[in-house]
Design a protein around this motif. Structure first.
Motif, PDB file in Angstrom:
ATOM      1  N   PHE A  26      44.733  35.791  44.389  1.00  0.00           N
ATOM      2  CA  PHE A  26      43.470  36.344  44.184  1.00  0.00           C
ATOM      3  C   PHE A  26      43.799  37.914  44.230  1.00  0.00           C
ATOM      4  O   PHE A  26      43.279  38.652  43.098  1.00  0.00           O
ATOM      5  N   GLY A  27      44.886  38.999  43.532  1.00  0.00           N
ATOM      6  CA  GLY A  27      45.149  39.848  42.701  1.00  0.00           C
ATOM      7  C   GLY A  27      44.039  39.921  41.180  1.00  0.00           C
ATOM      8  O   GLY A  27      43.501  40.005  40.741  1.00  0.00           O
ATOM      9  N   TYR A  28      44.769  37.994  40.431  1.00  0.00           N
ATOM     10  CA  TYR A  28      43.555  38.377  39.630  1.00  0.00           C
ATOM     11  C   TYR A  28      42.421  38.102  39.501  1.00  0.00           C
ATOM     12  O   TYR A  28      41.855  37.779  38.914  1.00  0.00           O
ATOM     13  N   PHE A  29      42.272  36.962  40.665  1.00  0.00           N
ATOM     14  CA  PHE A  29      40.504  36.834  41.423  1.00  0.00           C
ATOM     15  C   PHE A  29      39.525  37.954  41.481  1.00  0.00           C
ATOM     16  O   PHE A  29      38.125  38.677  40.972  1.00  0.00           O
ATOM     17  N   LYS A  30      40.631  38.807  41.907  1.00  0.00           N
ATOM     18  CA  LYS A  30      39.653  39.676  42.117  1.00  0.00           C
ATOM     19  C   LYS A  30      39.415  40.668  41.199  1.00  0.00           C
ATOM     20  O   LYS A  30      37.883  41.004  41.104  1.00  0.00           O
ATOM     21  N   GLN A  31      40.185  40.451  39.780  1.00  0.00           N
ATOM     22  CA  GLN A  31      39.686  40.714  38.225  1.00  0.00           C
ATOM     23  C   GLN A  31      38.744  40.942  38.127  1.00  0.00           C
ATOM     24  O   GLN A  31      37.435  41.635  37.760  1.00  0.00           O
ATOM     25  N   ASP A  32      38.748  39.180  37.844  1.00  0.00           N
ATOM     26  CA  ASP A  32      37.482  38.829  37.421  1.00  0.00           C
ATOM     27  C   ASP A  32      35.632  38.991  38.483  1.00  0.00           C
ATOM     28  O   ASP A  32      34.991  39.199  38.001  1.00  0.00           O
ATOM     29  N   LEU A  33      35.913  38.703  39.312  1.00  0.00           N
ATOM     30  CA  LEU A  33      35.084  39.598  40.592  1.00  0.00           C
ATOM     31  C   LEU A  33      34.591  40.202  40.186  1.00  0.00           C
ATOM     32  O   LEU A  33      33.616  40.983  40.348  1.00  0.00           O
ATOM     33  N   ALA A  34      35.534  42.009  39.974  1.00  0.00           N
ATOM     34  CA  ALA A  34      34.759  42.648  39.928  1.00  0.00           C
ATOM     35  C   ALA A  34      34.672  42.884  38.475  1.00  0.00           C
ATOM     36  O   ALA A  34      33.447  43.322  37.749  1.00  0.00           O
ATOM     37  N   ASP A  35      34.815  42.206  36.832  1.00  0.00           N
ATOM     38  CA  ASP A  35      34.300  41.990  36.065  1.00  0.00           C
ATOM     39  C   ASP A  35      33.272  41.627  36.058  1.00  0.00           C
ATOM     40  O   ASP A  35      31.854  41.977  35.718  1.00  0.00           O
ATOM     41  N   LEU A  36      32.432  40.599  37.126  1.00  0.00           N
ATOM     42  CA  LEU A  36      31.610  39.603  37.379  1.00  0.00           C
ATOM     43  C   LEU A  36      30.530  40.507  37.760  1.00  0.00           C
ATOM     44  O   LEU A  36      29.166  40.841  37.285  1.00  0.00           O
ATOM     45  N   ALA A  37      30.736  41.398  39.060  1.00  0.00           N
ATOM     46  CA  ALA A  37      30.246  42.480  39.443  1.00  0.00           C
ATOM     47  C   ALA A  37      29.518  43.224  38.478  1.00  0.00           C
ATOM     48  O   ALA A  37      28.254  43.845  38.855  1.00  0.00           O
TER      49      ALA A  37
END
Ligand code: TYM
Length: 340
Positions: free
Chosen positions: A278-289
């Motif tokens: 999730f550490g990496y996924f949250k980074q991707d999510l933040a970039d997308l948001a």
């Protein structure tokens, strides 16, 4: 229930100007409103429900600011005031007038069963405003004043739309008319219930006292990234299928948000991210948001520099709305026996 053909296909929905717009409002409501508008199959009316906002205390200057900011949010998200009618509720007095009539149609027992009433009045219902209790009757008036056939909303509003149908049915029955439609709620997609970033079992809300629980449309890129980074998750990696999210409300919420922002399905997001931490996924999510929300917040900030223009949009919207609402209220007065 199938749409009643005698009624003009018309979409109505509203948002309270009671705080900053959240990602929940954006994904659960705004983006759906824009879809309805652009589909072109229905007339579309969107409302800043300022009379609903005052059912709990609001500082006057803050309410004014929030109403204009909400209007800026509608415009920045893609609502075109030429295609849709954009109004604030208090400027179309027929909302409050029909609301009163519905106070006399709705029953105390119906209102007392509303979960929003129970949640918001809490343990001290005696101290809650009468307006908070009557809130759903005014909401029914918002919808039925335009004989709206469809109301796109998030999951939390479902019970209120059901009550709107009860009010319409009782009015039609009591006065032996077929005047109001049985409005259909439209609750669709991955984003019907975006949850708090701090508690995946609680709705993300503009009134949550914990700022880190929500993304505001006015947040900058830095704040968005920080909030997602600190969002609650569990220690397991992402599963490969939606079944793997069972019993993992925080993980499910982040995946839902990603799917809604990326306009794809939860299954596709999981297929592409199986095994990721999730550490990496949250980074991707933040970039997308950030990539999706920054253009909206930049445009909102630009529009807020010219509040007079926002006021003109709302004044024009209320003129157009009243072309529909004034004759409907006249007919209601006639049906119920008011001397005109
Ligand atoms: P309000 O202001 O609480 O929310 C506005 C819209 O945003 C949706 N929403 C969410 N969707 C998904 N996830 C979330 N966390 C989330 N939070 C909010 C809501 O479901 C809603 O669609 N009673 C209404 C306002 C209202 C109204 C109406 C709506 C007044 N009159 C007539 C429709 C029709 C309310 O408080 O929404």
């Amino acid at each position: 229930m199938a749409e009643t053909p005698k009624f003009t296909p018309r979409v109505f929905s509203g948002i309270q100007p009671s705080g900053s717009l959240t990602l929940g409002n954006y994904l659960g409501a705004m983006t759906k409103f824009v879809d309805w508008q652009n589909r072109g199959t229905h007339e579309t009316i969107f409302c800043m429900v300022d009379l609903h906002a005052i059912t709990v205390p609001q500082a006057p200057d803050t309410l004014r600011h929030n109403t204009r900011e909400l209007c800026a949010g509608f415009l920045a998200s893609g609502i075109d005031p030429e295609k849709s009618i954009l109004i604030n509720q208090s400027r179309v007095p027929e909302h409050a007038q029909l609301g009163w009539i519905f106070n006399c149609v709705a029953r105390m027992g119906w209102m007392g069963r509303m979960t929003q009433w129970k949640d918001k009045s809490g343990k001290n219902a005696e101290a809650a405003s009468l307006g908070l209790f009557a809130y759903p009757a005014l909401m029914a008036a918002d919808i039925l004043l335009y004989k709206s056939t469809h109301v796109p909303v998030g999951e939390d509003q479902k019970q209120h739309i059901e009550l709107t149908r009860d009010i319409a049915a009782k009015f039609n029955h009591d006065y032996d008319v077929d005047f109001f439609p049985m409005t259909a709620p439209v609750i669709e997609g991955a984003a019907t219930r975006i949850m708090s970033l701090k508690d995946g079992t609680k709705k993300m809300s503009k009134s949550d006292p914990v700022e880190a629980s929500r993304i505001n449309l006015t947040d900058d890129a830095d704040a968005i990234a920080k909030k997602f980074k600190k969002a609650k998750t569990d220690p397991d990696p992402l599963p490969g299928t939606p079944e793997g999210l069972e019993g993992r409300p925080d993980a499910r919420n982040l995946v839902n948000i990603y799917a809604a922002l990326a306009e794809t399905s939860v299954a596709d997001v999981l297929a592409a991210n199986e095994g990721k931490m999730f550490g990496y996924f949250k980074q991707d999510l933040a970039d997308l948001a950030v990539s999706k929300l920054s253009p909206v917040s930049t445009e909102m900030a630009r529009l807020m520099k010219d509040p007079a223009e926002i006021d003109r949009v709302l004044a024009r919207g209320s003129e157009r709305a009243r072309e529909i609402s004034v004759p409907v209220l006249e007919q209601v007065y006639d049906i119920i026996g008011m001397v005109r």
